[in-house]
Structures are given as structure tokens and as C-alpha cells.
Design an enzyme around this catalytic site. Structure first.
Site: not given
Ligand code: FMN
Length: 305
Positions: A72, A130
């Protein structure tokens, strides 16, 4: 010695081996294992405007042919990056590319503006792919218009090299590749991780706190190869391959398919010397196959008629 140099537009790499973002930090921790100056270049861990601690733990799970991560975008933020990491990177002889992420389009451009005023890096990799963050990340890179806007805005923030890192988690990667090229990208990085999941059969819980994560490693190499193949057919700018490279044959496969350079990610966790070894092995591959320049093999894929 074979000539291993390759060109990413205006930038020449001494060889096509780059580190993949998030798997090599800023390289400092790897100095006991290899000579960073032997690499084509380093792509740093993602840098965002503010520091981020990333997702809840556990955020790594091993799978049969790779790993899942849901880090993350944990990082120190751009100001600490400039203060603490940039001096080390600036002293390196190899190329340095900073992987940039953001919650908004403006954040991408702002991170780049701040690094530009500090100076020193060779270019940027835009992480619009991502899978592990709610805002920004893959949601941006799955949308051609959003990808175009981010590329345009960051293009105005720097004259330096920009590569846009694409997600495979879309219906048409070619459409997004073309959007990035038309908006001023100098290159494309193909691919980021694939969305995946693993379950613990005893607790009956997902192995990752975020439930799903990004799959990397040998399991994704065939997917990455197919995506590189699809992208090199529709764009003129160079393509940097990323996904499942474990050995020199994998590097050569990507180059034949049309990639100009190749990033090494998960393999660094298994063998921290791998990037330097691959540069040596690529030279040996050329010697054994009487190849004077590695450029001779780029994009030489023969299609069955
Ligand atoms: C632990 C981990 C962290 C990562 N962090 C980032 C990141 O910050 N930015 C990014 O663009 N990609 C990130 N990636 C994706 C890698 O750069 C690479 O594209 C992907 O792992 C596929 O290559 P591989 O199969 O060689 O690992 C990360 C991957 C892993 C495994």
C-alpha cells in the site's frame, strides 16, 4: 564484452537490467550484495507527497509460483525522500528513476516538481497501477482518460524521462498504452502486479489483511509477456518489461518480444545479487550466441505464419 547498451529515448542505459519499484528500496540496503553501478538503473519505491505507513498487516503471502503483497505504498514522503535518500541516489553512476504515486492527479505533478527543484534524478515512473490503494493507483491506470491527464500534467512538471507503469487488470492494455503515449510519455512499463488472493484453510481467513493483493513472481511472466507483446504492437515509444523475471532466459524472452529494458522485482527477495548477475549472464549469452550488441535481439520475435 558485448555492447549491452540500450536506449530509452534520450536516455542510454549501460545494460537493460533495472530494479522494479518496491522490491529494492532506494538500493542502499543492497550495497553489501552488489555493485549498484553495474545495473542499467534503479527504480525506487513509490514516493508520495505525504509519508504513508501503508496497509494493515499481514501484507505479504507466499503462493506456489510467486507472492502476494498489499504494502500500500508505504514510504517516507517526498520531503524526507529528498533529504534522506536523494543524496545516496545522486552519487550512483547508474540511472535513477523515481516511482511516483498520488491520491490525486495534482499530487503526482507536485511530487515531481519538488524532486525537480532538488535535482539529480534521470526520470520518473508513474505508478498509476497499484492494486493495493483505494485512491489513485489502479483506478487511475484502468481509465485511459485519467491516464492521459496524469501523463499530461506530469509532462508539464518535468522535461525529464517519464515512463507510465500500466496495470494488466484491464480489458484493453493497448488502449491505455496509446493514451499514455499520446499524452507525452517517453516509455511504458508493462506490467504492475495482478490482483490475487490466498486463504488460510485453518483460520478460514484471507492471508492478507486487505483480502486481495498484487501477485508477482514467476506466475505472472506469461501474462507480462503477452501484455508486452500487445503493447509493443501499438506504440512507438520504448517498453520496459516487468513481471516474473527470474533468470537470463526470461530477460532475453522479453527483449525478443520487443521490450527495451527489463525490471527485476520478486527475484531480489530470493537472491539479492541477481541484478548484477543478470548483467554478467546477459554478456555471456551474447558471447555464446555471437551477438555483438544486445540491441540486435530487441523485437526480433518470429511469428508463426
Ligand atoms: C513488495 C512489493 C512492493 C511493490 N511496490 C511497488 C511500488 O511501490 N510501485 C510500483 O510501481 N510497483 C510496485 N511493485 C510492483 C513491482 O515493481 C513489479 O512491477 C511487480 O512485482 C512485477 O515484477 P516481478 O514479478 O519481477 O516482481 C511492488 C511489488 C512488490 C512485490
Amino acid at each position: 564484452m558485448a555492447d549491452l547498451r540500450v536506449s530509452l529515448g534520450k536516455i542510454t542505459l549501460t545494460n537493460p537490467i533495472l530494479t522494479a519499484s518496491g522490491t529494492f528500496g532506494t538500493g542502499e540496503e543492497f550495497t553489501p550484495f552488489l555493485n549498484l553501478d553495474r545495473l542499467g538503473g534503479i527504480v525506487t519505491k513509490a514516493v508520495t507527497l505525504e509519508a504513508r505507513s501503508g496497509n494493515a498487516h499481514p501484507r505479504i503471502a507466499e503462493t506456489p509460483a510467486g507472492m502476494l503483497n498489499s504494502i500500500g505504498l508505504a514510504n517516507v514522503g517526498v520531503e524526507a525522500f529528498i533529504r534522506e535518500k536523494l543524496p545516496f541516489l545522486n552519487a550512483l553512476k547508474c540511472r535513477v528513476f523515481v516511482n511516483v504515486a498520488g491520491k490525486t492527479i495534482d499530487e503526482f505533478a507536485e511530487v515531481i516538481r519538488r524532486i525537480e527543484s532538488a535535482g539529480g534524478v534521470d526520470g520518473y515512473e508513474l505508478n498509476v497501477s497499484c492494486p493495493n490503494v483505494k485512491e489513485g493507483g489502479m483506478a487511475f491506470g484502468a481509465n485511459p482518460e485519467m491516464t492521459a491527464q496524469i501523463t499530461e500534467k506530469t509532462r508539464r512538471a518535468t522535461d525529464k524521462f517519464i515512463t507510465v507503469k500500466l496495470t494488466p487488470n484491464v480489458t484493453s492494455i493497448a488502449e491505455i498504452a496509446v493514451a499514455a503515449e499520446q499524452s507525452g510519455a517517453d516509455a511504458l512499463t508493462v506490467i504492475n502486479t495482478l490482483v490475487g488472493m490466498a486463504v488460510d484453510i485453518h483460520s478460514r481467513k484471507p492471508k492478507l489483511a486487505t483480502i486481495t493483493g498484487g501477485l508477482s513472481g514467476p506466475a505472472i511472466k506469461p501474462v507480462a509477456l503477452a501484455k508486452v507483446f500487445q503493447v509493443v504492437r501499438v506504440v512507438k515509444i520504448p517498453v520496459i518489461a516487468s513481471g516474473g523475471v527470474m533468470n537470463v532466459d526470461d530477460v532475453v524472452e522479453f527483449l525478443i518480444t520487443g521490450a527495451t529494458a527489463v525490471q527485476i522485482g520478486t527475484a531480489n527477495f530470493i537472491n539479492p545479487k541477481i541484478c548484477e548477475q543478470l548483467a554478467d549472464e546477459l554478456n555471456e549469452f551474447c558471447r555464446l550466441n555471437q551477438i555483438d550488441s544486445i540491441q540486435e535481439i530487441i523485437g526480433t520475435l518470429k511469428l508463426n505464419k
